[in-house]
Design a protein around this motif. Structure first.
Motif, PDB file in Angstrom:
ATOM      1  N   ARG A  48     -57.134  31.477 -23.133  1.00 38.47           N
ATOM      2  CA  ARG A  48     -57.323  32.066 -21.793  1.00 38.47           C
ATOM      3  C   ARG A  48     -57.676  30.870 -21.079  1.00 38.47           C
ATOM      4  O   ARG A  48     -58.777  30.207 -21.336  1.00 38.47           O
ATOM      5  CB  ARG A  48     -58.158  33.325 -22.059  1.00 38.47           C
ATOM      6  N   SER A  57     -59.019  29.704 -17.280  1.00 41.33           N
ATOM      7  CA  SER A  57     -59.585  30.086 -15.969  1.00 41.33           C
ATOM      8  C   SER A  57     -59.573  28.791 -15.030  1.00 41.33           C
ATOM      9  O   SER A  57     -59.837  27.777 -15.754  1.00 41.33           O
ATOM     10  CB  SER A  57     -60.593  30.983 -15.795  1.00 41.33           C
ATOM     11  N   TRP A 100     -61.996  27.537 -20.501  1.00 44.47           N
ATOM     12  CA  TRP A 100     -61.111  28.041 -21.380  1.00 44.47           C
ATOM     13  C   TRP A 100     -61.506  28.589 -22.563  1.00 44.47           C
ATOM     14  O   TRP A 100     -62.743  28.464 -22.951  1.00 44.47           O
ATOM     15  CB  TRP A 100     -60.045  27.008 -21.798  1.00 44.47           C
TER      16      TRP A 100
END
Length: 155
Positions: A77, A79, A83
């Motif tokens: 994931r 952003s 991470w």
């Protein structure tokens, strides 16, 4: 946490792992933050100078008493600020136990039960499901002028 530990931690990089063994998944009941009271996959923040696979091994041992080996990359994931990478965590040895700090209990839970349990968050359930598929990204060497270079590629 000591000041040295705080200063050596890269707060923008974190990892977790799904450890499956004999139809069960290793989960830890978190004691703080948004995960307080929830059963989640163990993990934590990367220290400066550490690669994510090393972090996974260290965090698992610290938090659960279980030694694992980082396997395939299950998901990541990203952003704008950080991470979070999740690996298959291959069981090596050890008895599951709480660290008495970041978690209040560590349990081997039946996978099907974990996928139905309301105290197991959606992200943990998604990563368990991904681990069961036995797909992901494998650590693979590649040709370069430097030795020891690896990257994860799909399989």
């Amino acid at each position: 946490m000591t000041q040295e530990e705080i200063n050596s931690t890269n707060w923008s990089q974190s990892v977790a792992g799904v450890c499956l063994k004999e139809g069960k998944v290793l989960l830890a009941r978190h004691t703080y933050g948004s995960g307080n009271g929830k059963l989640i996959i163990p993990g934590g923040y990367v220290k400066f100078g550490e690669v994510p696979e090393e972090t996974l091994v260290r965090e698992y041992l610290e938090e659960t008493g279980v030694r694992v080996k980082a396997g395939r990359l299950l998901g990541i994931r990203f952003s704008a600020k950080d991470w979070y990478a999740v690996f298959a965590a291959e069981y090596v040895e050890g008895e599951a136990r709480s660290d008495g700090d970041e978690n209040s209990e560590v349990v081997w839970m039946d996978v099907e039960e974990a996928l139905k349990d309301e105290t197991v968050p959606g992200l943990t359930k998604t990563m368990i499901e991904q681990a069961l598929k036995e797909t992901g990204f494998e650590l693979t060497p590649y040709q370069t002028t430097k030795q020891g270079n690896f990257l994860y590629v799909g399989r």
